[in-house]
Scaffold this motif. Structure first.
Motif, short mmCIF file in Angstrom:
data_model
loop_
_atom_site.label_atom_id
_atom_site.label_comp_id
_atom_site.label_asym_id
_atom_site.label_seq_id
_atom_site.Cartn_x
_atom_site.Cartn_y
_atom_site.Cartn_z
N ALA A 1 -41.33 18.10 6.82
CA ALA A 1 -42.37 18.82 6.56
C ALA A 1 -42.53 19.76 5.42
CB ALA A 1 -43.00 19.49 8.08
N GLN A 2 -40.93 20.46 5.14
CA GLN A 2 -40.97 21.48 4.32
C GLN A 2 -41.31 20.66 2.74
OE1 GLN A 2 -40.22 24.47 4.12
NE2 GLN A 2 -38.98 24.89 5.85
N THR B 1 -45.26 26.59 18.86
CA THR B 1 -45.33 26.70 17.49
C THR B 1 -44.36 27.81 17.03
OG1 THR B 1 -47.62 25.79 17.69
CG2 THR B 1 -47.16 27.00 15.67
N ARG C 1 -37.55 10.56 9.75
CA ARG C 1 -38.57 10.79 8.63
C ARG C 1 -38.23 10.70 7.17
NH1 ARG C 1 -40.72 13.99 12.27
NH2 ARG C 1 -39.40 15.95 11.48
N LEU D 1 -44.08 31.44 7.38
CA LEU D 1 -45.03 30.13 7.65
C LEU D 1 -44.23 29.02 7.40
CD1 LEU D 1 -48.19 31.50 6.13
CD2 LEU D 1 -47.91 31.18 8.44
N GLU D 2 -43.49 28.80 6.63
CA GLU D 2 -42.53 27.55 6.12
C GLU D 2 -41.75 27.24 7.38
OE1 GLU D 2 -41.40 28.27 2.41
OE2 GLU D 2 -43.54 27.73 1.39
N ILE D 3 -41.28 28.37 8.10
CA ILE D 3 -40.40 28.03 9.04
C ILE D 3 -41.16 27.33 10.07
CG2 ILE D 3 -39.21 29.39 10.96
CD1 ILE D 3 -38.18 31.42 9.06
N VAL D 4 -42.27 28.00 10.32
CA VAL D 4 -43.27 27.41 11.49
C VAL D 4 -43.41 25.93 11.12
CG1 VAL D 4 -45.34 27.42 12.52
CG2 VAL D 4 -44.17 29.74 11.99
N ILE D 5 -43.80 25.56 9.82
CA ILE D 5 -44.05 24.21 9.45
C ILE D 5 -43.11 23.28 9.76
CG2 ILE D 5 -44.66 22.87 7.47
CD1 ILE D 5 -46.25 25.07 6.14
N ALA D 6 -41.78 23.65 9.64
CA ALA D 6 -40.58 22.84 9.57
C ALA D 6 -40.40 22.42 11.00
CB ALA D 6 -39.20 23.58 9.12
N GLY D 7 -40.92 23.16 11.94
CA GLY D 7 -40.77 22.57 13.47
C GLY D 7 -41.88 22.07 13.91
N LEU D 8 -42.98 22.00 13.26
CA LEU D 8 -44.15 21.52 14.01
C LEU D 8 -44.17 20.32 14.36
CD1 LEU D 8 -47.19 22.89 11.51
CD2 LEU D 8 -46.66 23.59 14.05
N ASP D 9 -43.51 19.06 13.47
CA ASP D 9 -43.40 17.54 13.95
C ASP D 9 -42.67 17.36 15.01
OD1 ASP D 9 -45.11 17.15 11.84
OD2 ASP D 9 -43.66 16.97 10.36
N ARG E 1 -41.77 28.85 17.98
CA ARG E 1 -40.47 28.97 18.63
C ARG E 1 -39.10 29.36 17.78
NH1 ARG E 1 -40.63 23.65 17.52
NH2 ARG E 1 -39.10 22.49 17.54
N ASP E 2 -39.30 28.96 16.63
CA ASP E 2 -38.25 29.04 15.66
C ASP E 2 -38.17 30.44 14.94
OD1 ASP E 2 -37.43 26.66 16.04
OD2 ASP E 2 -38.47 25.59 14.43
N TRP F 1 -53.83 20.01 18.55
CA TRP F 1 -53.49 20.29 19.86
C TRP F 1 -54.61 20.86 20.59
CZ3 TRP F 1 -48.66 22.49 17.57
CH2 TRP F 1 -47.67 21.58 17.25
N LYS G 1 -52.61 21.71 12.54
CA LYS G 1 -51.86 21.31 13.68
C LYS G 1 -52.33 21.82 15.14
CE LYS G 1 -48.29 18.04 13.74
NZ LYS G 1 -49.30 16.81 13.49
#
Lengths: 170, 170
Positions: free
Chosen positions: B9-10, B142, B5, A158-166, B144-145, B46, B42
């Motif tokens: 986000a992490q 969302t 930033r 989930l943290e991987i996903v979060i890192a890409g959200l912004d 993609r990573d 959207w 998030k």
DNA sequence: ATCGAATATTTCGTCATCGAAGTTCGACTT
DNA sequence: AAGTCGAACTTCGATGACGAAATATTCGAT
């Protein structure tokens, strides 16, 4: 008893994913997203019940939590509106009510008098803490079938996903 | 650019977890739950934007999706209220509006005349399909990573949680 | 068969939320 | 230094949601 259910939550979930895929969604995406919302939906239901004991709506909780996460830093009504996913105009009344209960305080920003700074009171912090400990109970129950290793792995993904959200909305 | 930033986000997420742990939550629980809500929050933002293009509120979407997932089976207003997490009395007006737009139809249940059966029209199905394909875009972004293996693992872990959800409230 | 309890839906009054307009203040331009 | 643009917060009117009460129907018990 659980055995009485005709369809298990698993089967239900699989059927839901199939519906979304049939409508044009990708399987690998829908499987994750549908599961995500299944979990948060149940959690939301429990939050409503638990927070009712503390005379707290979900909207008020989001304000409380945002201020707590900000720590010492004061937040403006606009920032709170953003963090709470609500229109700025809605925040006015919400803050009025919470200030009336003594959970938070508003004071003008000396350096920029169009701004208002909001911060938690001692009572606000106490309520935040009580709410966290209450909700931790159901949250812990929710994850009870996951081992420590699995929880760690779930958090990592989930943290991987979060890192890409912004970076997406651009 | 993302490098501008101050906090990623992490880092933001880690600090939030620390706040909840300091207030009395368990670390292994809060790390997962906090991450869960970060993602769905998030996504919700959207959805609001995307559904606006289709003249669809989130409330209407939840009705549309519930009926679509039910497939051929008709649902009653009460069932829809449960599935949508709203009060039964709120469903009346919502169904009125959606029926007025031709998205669904209500007919009395012959076998039990206190019940009303709701089903999607062709237009309703079309709108559902359009909404799924639209939202699949951001959902796909969302994730993609994550590799296919990671998506599979994420889905697997969430499905373990789902399987245990219904047995908790007892 | 009839009365009473339970279920499903709707109506109604109240409150929260939204978007738009209004007000006050700060920043930048000329 | 005055004027204009933009930002932050609030007020206002309208819409949506909730809980309680009202209505209609079914089920069970006497």
């Amino acid at each position: 008893m659980a055995a009485k259910r005709r369809r298990t939550a698993q089967q239900e979930h699989a059927a839901d994913v199939a519906t979304y895929v049939a409508a044009g969604g990708e399987e690998s995406v829908q499987r994750v997203i549908t599961a995500l919302f299944s979990v948060t939906k149940k959690l939301d239901q429990w939050y409503v019940r638990q927070f009712a004991d503390l005379d707290l709506t979900q909207g008020e909780w989001s304000v409380l939590a945002a201020l707590a996460r900000a720590g010492d830093t004061c937040l403006t009504p606009s920032q709170l509106a953003d963090l709470s996913n609500v229109a700025p105009s809605s925040m006015t009344h919400r803050l009025d009510k919470m200030a009336g209960r003594g959970l938070l305080q508003r004071r003008p920003d000396e350096s920029n008098r169009t701004r208002t700074l909001v911060s938690l009171t001692t009572d606000g912090w106490a309520l935040f803490s009580a709410a966290v400990r209450e909700s931790n109970v159901v949250e812990s129950d929710t994850l009870r079938d996951l081992s420590d290793t699995e929880r760690h792995e779930l958090a990592r993904l989930l943290e991987i996903v979060i890192a890409g959200l912004d970076d997406i909305e651009a």
